[in-house]
Structure formats: C-alpha cells, structure tokens
Scaffold this motif. Structure first.
Motif, short mmCIF file in Angstrom:
data_model
loop_
_atom_site.label_atom_id
_atom_site.label_comp_id
_atom_site.label_asym_id
_atom_site.label_seq_id
_atom_site.Cartn_x
_atom_site.Cartn_y
_atom_site.Cartn_z
N THR A 1 0.81 -1.52 0.04
CA THR A 1 -0.18 0.03 0.14
C THR A 1 0.45 1.07 0.14
O THR A 1 1.90 1.20 0.52
CB THR A 1 -1.24 0.50 1.44
N ILE A 2 0.04 2.32 -0.17
CA ILE A 2 0.74 3.73 -0.47
C ILE A 2 0.36 3.93 1.34
O ILE A 2 -0.96 3.97 1.35
CB ILE A 2 0.51 4.62 -1.44
N SER A 3 0.84 4.73 1.82
CA SER A 3 0.77 5.45 3.34
C SER A 3 -0.76 5.53 3.07
O SER A 3 -0.11 6.72 1.93
CB SER A 3 1.85 5.27 4.20
N GLN A 4 -0.79 5.88 4.16
CA GLN A 4 -1.94 7.38 4.70
C GLN A 4 -1.30 8.37 4.35
O GLN A 4 -0.14 8.63 5.60
CB GLN A 4 -2.74 6.75 5.64
N PRO A 5 -1.76 10.09 3.99
CA PRO A 5 -0.82 11.19 4.58
C PRO A 5 -0.98 11.32 5.62
O PRO A 5 0.07 11.51 5.79
CB PRO A 5 -2.03 11.53 2.96
N TYR A 6 -1.60 11.19 6.43
CA TYR A 6 -1.27 11.69 8.17
C TYR A 6 -0.30 11.10 8.47
O TYR A 6 -0.01 11.40 9.19
CB TYR A 6 -2.47 11.30 8.54
N ILE A 7 0.23 9.70 7.96
CA ILE A 7 0.93 8.85 8.80
C ILE A 7 2.49 9.42 8.34
O ILE A 7 3.41 9.58 8.96
CB ILE A 7 0.94 7.43 8.98
N VAL A 8 2.27 9.44 6.67
CA VAL A 8 3.52 9.97 5.69
C VAL A 8 3.95 11.55 6.76
O VAL A 8 5.13 11.18 7.06
CB VAL A 8 2.92 9.97 4.64
N ALA A 9 2.91 12.39 6.93
CA ALA A 9 3.38 13.94 7.28
C ALA A 9 3.99 13.15 8.97
O ALA A 9 4.89 14.38 9.53
CB ALA A 9 1.80 14.82 6.84
N LYS A 10 3.35 12.73 9.36
CA LYS A 10 3.40 12.56 11.09
C LYS A 10 5.15 11.53 11.22
O LYS A 10 5.43 12.87 12.13
CB LYS A 10 2.70 11.48 11.50
#
Ligand code: SAH
Length: 215
Positions: free
Chosen positions: A63-72
């Motif tokens: 999967t491409i990770s959730q943007p929130y977790i990428v940002a976090k």
C-alpha cells in the motif's frame, strides 16, 4: 477527474489543509504535501481517491501509506532536529520518499520488491527529485555502507525492534518505526551512545516488514 496542474495543486493543497487540522504543523511538511502530485503514485484507476487521507493499494499486496502517517513520521524527524541523511525502509510507491526529498537534503530508501523500487525511481525522476538514493535490498539490514543516518523511518511494521537499524543511527539520531505483529505501535528511538531511549507514540496499521528474501 481532471488532473491538469491546477487541479492537482488544488487537491494537494486541500489535503495539506486537512493534515494541518489533524495536527501536522511543520510548514516544510505541509508544503511538501501540497506540492506533490499523489495521483502520480497510484494506479490511474485510483486517481479519484489519490487525495483522500487513506492508504491505497499499489499492487503486490502493498500500500501507499495514509498521508497523515507519512506527514506525521516526517514531522517527528524535524521536531527531533533531523535535517539531512534520512533512511527510509520500504520505498513502496515512492510517495514518502518524495515527501522526505522535499524536506531533507539527503535521502536513502530500501525496498525488497524490485518492480516497486523501479517504478518509484522513475516517479521521483519525473518530479525532478534527485536527492534520493534507492536500493533493492532487505530493509532489516538497513544500508550499512551509507550509515550513519540522522533519521530512519520504517514504513512497514516490524514484528520486533530492528536492532541492526538502531546501530546505523548517528549519535542523537532518531528511528521511527511501527512495531508489533498484531496491534502496532509507532515507536520513536533516540540514540545516545549505545543507549536507545524509546517512546511509544500512537497505534498504527502498516503492512508487515517481511523478513528475509527479496522479491
Ligand atoms: N513508504 C511507502 C509505503 C509502502 S508499504 C509509500 O509511501 O508508498 C511498505 C513497503 O515495505 C512495501 O513496498 C514492501 O514491499 C516494503 N517492505 C516490506 N518488507 C521489506 C523489507 N524487509 N525490506 C525492504 N522493504 C520491505
């Protein structure tokens, strides 16, 4: 969806705004999210979902990770004072690598599935992001010849603490990784000499960090 440049900019900006509302407050991270066309990192049939704050399939069970977790995860490194020499384990689509490339001066990324690594490399090139070195390899082993790293993020869940990676940190370096086989916790480790200060941050859900052989 019309994906001309203006529409992309608008969608990516809206996503950045959403992440700000969820607690991402480092401007460098928000700027990176707002400037990267996430739809380029997913299959064209998923274009209409590309700017939602969700993980999406990228094939081969990944999967491409959730943007929130990428940002976090990126934000944590900045908050801890990391500015360069960041290693990512699990290149996947290359989206997290692109965010890191916008924020940090030198990025390294390791992926065990050759075809994903190859596609990710092309995506970053097409966005003129040339400060990411990529390697096909087993992320449990890190990238020893390029160590030490000031920051390491693992974007797949490790069943146990990846000790080899801890020792590829520079002194005061930071490792952020989801740890756990069932329930996973995002854990931050700070190296101080041969000691590692550990802090659990939040419950997360990632695909597993596969042990051993390459695909
Ligand atoms: N950072 C990625 C997330 C990809 S999902 C993104 O932004 O798209 C996790 C990735 O970790 C997958 O591509 C998977 O193939 C890779 N992976 C799993 N086990 C690995 C290992 N042992 N070494 C390197 N990569 C691994």
């Amino acid at each position: 969806m019309n994906t001309n440049k203006q529409t992309v900019n608008r969608s990516a900006h809206v996503l950045a705004q959403k992440l700000y509302e969820e607690g991402i407050n480092q401007q460098a991270v928000l700027d990176a999210i707002a400037s990267i066309p996430r739809h380029d990192f997913v299959d064209s049939i998923l274009t209409h979902k590309a700017y939602e704050n969700t993980a999406l399939p990228i094939g081969l069970g990944q999967t491409i990770s959730q943007p929130y977790i990428v940002a976090k995860m990126t934000q944590i490194l900045i908050e801890q004072g990391v500015t360069d020499r960041v290693l990512e384990i699990g290149t996947g689509s290359g989206y997290q690598s692109a965010v890191l490339a916008k924020v940090f001066s030198e990025v390294y990324s390791v992926e065990r599935i050759k075809s994903l690594q190859w596609q990710a490399k092309r995506r970053l090139q097409s966005l003129d992001l040339y400060n990411v070195a990529m390697k096909h390899g087993d992320g449990w082993l890190g990238w020893k010849s390029k160590a030490p790293f000031n920051g390491i993020i693992v974007t797949a869940a490790a069943s146990e603490v990846p000790t080899e990676l801890l020792y590829q940190l520079s002194d005061n370096g930071i490792l952020v990784a989801p740890i756990g086989a069932g329930e996973q916790n995002l854990v931050m480790f700070k190296r101080q000499g041969d000691n590692f200060i550990q802090q659990a941050l939040e419950v997360v859900r990632f695909v597993p960090l596969v042990p051993g052989d390459l695909a």
